[in-house]
Design a protein around this motif. Structure first.
Motif, mmCIF file in Angstrom:
data_model
loop_
_atom_site.group_PDB
_atom_site.id
_atom_site.type_symbol
_atom_site.label_atom_id
_atom_site.label_comp_id
_atom_site.label_asym_id
_atom_site.label_seq_id
_atom_site.Cartn_x
_atom_site.Cartn_y
_atom_site.Cartn_z
ATOM 1 N N GLU A 57 3.229 20.712 -38.686
ATOM 2 C CA GLU A 57 3.320 19.620 -37.710
ATOM 3 C C GLU A 57 3.820 20.133 -36.362
ATOM 4 O O GLU A 57 3.359 19.689 -35.312
ATOM 5 N N ASP A 224 1.387 3.536 -25.374
ATOM 6 C CA ASP A 224 0.049 3.737 -25.923
ATOM 7 C C ASP A 224 -0.935 3.650 -24.759
ATOM 8 O O ASP A 224 -1.073 2.595 -24.131
ATOM 9 N N ASN A 227 -3.857 0.961 -24.584
ATOM 10 C CA ASN A 227 -3.557 -0.455 -24.439
ATOM 11 C C ASN A 227 -2.450 -0.765 -23.446
ATOM 12 O O ASN A 227 -2.165 -1.924 -23.172
ATOM 13 N N VAL A 229 0.831 -0.363 -23.717
ATOM 14 C CA VAL A 229 1.897 -1.095 -24.403
ATOM 15 C C VAL A 229 2.925 -0.084 -24.906
ATOM 16 O O VAL A 229 2.545 0.986 -25.377
ATOM 17 N N CYS A 231 4.890 1.618 -27.470
ATOM 18 C CA CYS A 231 4.532 1.633 -28.891
ATOM 19 C C CYS A 231 5.593 2.257 -29.778
ATOM 20 O O CYS A 231 5.349 2.485 -30.955
ATOM 21 N N ARG A 245 15.975 -1.239 -28.303
ATOM 22 C CA ARG A 245 16.373 -2.087 -27.162
ATOM 23 C C ARG A 245 16.956 -1.191 -26.087
ATOM 24 O O ARG A 245 17.630 -0.211 -26.380
ATOM 25 N N LEU A 252 14.323 -5.925 -25.690
ATOM 26 C CA LEU A 252 13.538 -5.320 -26.762
ATOM 27 C C LEU A 252 12.310 -4.670 -26.129
ATOM 28 O O LEU A 252 11.495 -5.329 -25.503
ATOM 29 N N ILE A 254 9.901 -2.357 -27.512
ATOM 30 C CA ILE A 254 8.645 -2.077 -28.213
ATOM 31 C C ILE A 254 7.727 -3.280 -28.085
ATOM 32 O O ILE A 254 8.128 -4.402 -28.336
ATOM 33 N N GLY A 255 6.510 -3.026 -27.686
ATOM 34 C CA GLY A 255 5.561 -4.108 -27.493
ATOM 35 C C GLY A 255 5.487 -4.572 -26.053
ATOM 36 O O GLY A 255 4.609 -5.372 -25.708
ATOM 37 N N LYS A 257 4.307 -4.983 -22.559
ATOM 38 C CA LYS A 257 3.022 -4.667 -21.951
ATOM 39 C C LYS A 257 3.271 -4.211 -20.515
ATOM 40 O O LYS A 257 3.898 -4.922 -19.731
ATOM 41 N N ASP A 309 5.631 9.377 -28.885
ATOM 42 C CA ASP A 309 4.939 8.549 -29.873
ATOM 43 C C ASP A 309 4.725 9.330 -31.159
ATOM 44 O O ASP A 309 4.035 8.867 -32.066
ATOM 45 N N VAL A 311 3.012 11.949 -31.690
ATOM 46 C CA VAL A 311 1.692 12.551 -31.867
ATOM 47 C C VAL A 311 1.656 13.822 -31.021
ATOM 48 O O VAL A 311 1.800 13.760 -29.794
#
Lengths: 323, 326
Positions: A57, A224, A227, A229, A231, A245, A252, A254-255, A257, A309, A311
């Motif tokens: 990884e 991300d 999108n 957003v 993530c 947070r 908060l 995460i999410g 936009k 993220d 990745v």
């Protein structure tokens, strides 16, 4: 001596016993091994969670060591001029004026009167040393009729940039009102001079900080890119905690936009394609109500933020970036 | 039995490889699987859904695996109470006030009642009483049933519940309208009070009308305080899913409706239990509120561990340590 203290300091930030599940020595040795094999520094080893990753990884992630190689390739054939334009804040705002929407005054060739008038006009400004990086030396200044001339005289003739404080989009401001919370977004140019976005992160300052730089106590959140957003949870460069947070405002994250995301993507792609040769750039972008404002470009950039993220982006960059 | 095991290992390996996973060669992976099974008690499902081939020992240790799950549930939930809660008909009877829909139990329903129910409701679910993970769950449209007597007779061989279809709240339906998209909210009673220790949203994909993880449904972590989804979704085949592949709904940041009501309901329901400390409640969302689908006193914590790929053994150990056995 300074480097040794810095080196030791980077180790002392973290609780190695907890990270190593009760045993500090094996994970410390592994951290040292990763420094040699993967090219990570201590902060990266922790923030990217390398202590939890198998070698398989780890190989997927861009590290500081790998970034050096990528930067070498990126600069191949670039002139000194092109490098200066990207590195020096004053030269940058001139070339990329289309994407620099804020008021900006280089003090090198400006008189004290001009500088004072600029500060009076905008009320609150940021003073940036044109040649510094990582948020070093940046200060905020408020207009005050008693002190403005003194400040202006100090700056006149020196290589600074006085900039209007960006009025950021309310959604972004709500994250941490005291700083301009910018996005770091990485692009690469391929063989046909087409730009690709690799990854992005939202950086927000610590409580009461005016700068949001990761290396200055800020928290970074992965975005991300498809999108626009947030993530995942945020990380800092100085501890092993995750921040769902934001610590300053308890928002908060995460999410969330990111507003004007399409404009962000289009702007950095266009700006990246304005380069002659430099192929690997980290853009700092602010979001305003009207659109976006590119703060600066980084040709020597950290690679941790846009991999938060979880990745690894190394294979993708190797595949896309021009040789 | 070992033949079946190898076959299943093979199938999972091929499936993962088909999905583009960079796997070590078969021999290395099977050897690593065998070691993990011995050391950590991880089954084939555990091994693949937690990507153990990629993980170091230090990380594998953090996961609740099948063996550790069994030990945990034996320690915190009494067997007879667990069986009762797991039995769908008994659950429906004990928690009838929370169901907000009509149900029948077989045995216990004659043909006339069954026929009347089918005709009135037009659509209904048939679920085996003692199976989980969505296994054997079938949805029927009454108009499409050729021989309702034959259906009724076929159900006499085992125990079933017949449940009217829920009319789903439109916000939850927007994630994937074909399935009832539920939240699993996990409560734990530490001998003082009941706390909610975690929650996940589950939704179906494609043509599926069930949302179970084992059926390929997507799972995402829900923030207990706000009721917002705070992770990307994942399922057996995909990680880091930001948008639902069919509806395009973005998962991170999605607000689950009636969240406070959902929390209140599960806390109330958990307080009525005896001999059960740990339950995963399946909550559905109807216009104006919430209802209970079922309770899981021995549910697989895969939903807590897979989206984040982080183990929750430390949380479970802490819970177990608060229970003092006489």
């Amino acid at each position: 001596m300074n480097r040794i203290t810095q080196y030791l300091g980077s180790y002392s930030k973290f609780d190695w016993k907890t990270i190593g599940n009760g045993h500090a020595v094996p994970v410390l040795l592994d951290c040292f091994k990763s420094r040699l094999v993967d090219g990570t520094n201590t902060e990266q080893y922790i923030t990217l969670g390398f202590y939890r990753k198998s070698q398989r990884e780890r190989n997927l992630f861009v590290t500081n060591g790998k970034t050096v190689k990528l930067e070498k390739i990126s600069r191949r054939g670039a002139t000194k001029e092109e490098l200066s334009t990207l590195q020096n804040k004053r030269l940058f705002v001139k070339k990329y004026a289309k994407y620099v929407k804020r008021g900006s005054l280089p003090t090198k060739d400006a008189s004290a009167q001009e500088i004072a008038a600029f500060i009076e006009k905008h009320g609150r400004v940021l003073i940036k040393p044109a040649a510094e990086t990582q948020g070093r030396g940046i200060e905020a200044a408020d207009y005050s009729p008693d002190t403005v001339m003194q400040l202006a005289e100090k700056l006149a003739g020196k290589d600074f940039l006085v900039e209007q404080f960006i009025k950021q989009h309310p959604v972004i401001s709500a994250v941490n009102p005291s700083s301009v919370n910018t996005i770091r977004i990485c692009t690469v140019l391929d063989d046909s001079h087409k730009a690709h976005v690799i990854g992005a992160a939202l950086r927000s300052g610590g409580k009461d900080s005016v700068v949001d730089n990761f290396h200055h106590g800020g928290v970074a959140y992965p975005i991300d890119i498809e999108n626009g957003v947030i993530c995942g949870s945020g990380r800092t460069n100085s501890d092993n905690k995750t921040y769902a947070r934001h610590p300053a405002t308890d928002t908060l994250m995460i999410g969330l936009k990111i507003p004007n995301w399409d404009t962000v993507m289009n702007s950095v792609v266009e700006a990246a394609e304005m380069s002659d040769r430099i192929a690997y750039i980290g853009w700092d972008v602010a979001i305003t109500e009207e659109g976006v404002d590119i703060i600066e470009a980084n040709i020597g950039q950290g690679c941790t933020m846009w991999q938060l993220d979880n990745v690894g982006k190394y294979p993708e960059i190797c595949r896309l970036m021009r040789k | 039995m070992s033949g079946n095991y190898i076959k299943k290992l093979n199938t999972c390996y091929e499936e993962a490889a088909k999905n583009g996973e960079l796997l070590p060669n078969k021999f290395n992976l099977y050897f690593d699987f065998a070691c993990s099974l011995l050391l950590y008690g991880s089954t084939i499902s555990d091994y693949f859904q937690y990507r153990f081939w990629e993980k170091k020992a230090i990380v594998k240790k953090e996961f609740m695996t099948a063996r550790k799950n069994n030990e945990f549930y034996a320690a915190v939930n009494d067997r007879p109470a667990r069986s009762r809660l797991n039995h769908k008909a008994q659950f429906n009877s004990d928690f009838r006030d929370y169901l907000k829909r009509d149900t029948l139990a077989i045995p216990g329903t004659d043909f006339e009642e069954f026929k009347k129910f089918a005709q009135e409701k037009k659509q209904f679910f048939v679920k085996p009483c003692k199976l989980g993970a969505g296994v054997g769950v079938t949805k029927y449209n009454t108009d499409e049933i050729k021989d309702i007597k034959a259906l009724y007779d076929s159900l006499q061989s085992a125990e079933y519940v017949i449940a009217e279809c829920i009319s789903q709240d439109e916000i939850m339906a927007s994630i994937h309208p074909e399935s009832i998209n539920t939240c699993r909210i996990i409560t734990f009673f530490d001998n003082k009070d009941v706390k909610i220790i975690g929650a996940v949203m589950r939704c179906g994909v494609g043509k599926s009308y069930i949302d179970n993880h084992s059926a390929g449904g997507l799972t995402a972590t829900v923030d207990v305080e706000s009721g917002k989804i705070v992770s990307c979704a994942s399922n057996k085949f995909h990680m880091n899913v930001v948008r639902h592949p069919d509806t395009g709904i973005i998962f991170p940041g999605f607000q689950i409706p009636y969240w406070d009501q959902a929390k209140e309901m599960v806390l109330q329901a958990a307080a009525t239990l005896n001999g059960i400390h740990y339950v995963g409640w399946d909550v559905a969302f109807i216009p104006g509120g919430v209802c209970l689908i079922e309770a899981n006193p021995s549910g697989d914590p895969v939903v807590l561990q897979e989206p984040s790929q982080r183990g929750v053994k430390s949380v479970f150990d802490k819970m177990q340590s608060t229970i003092k056995q006489p």
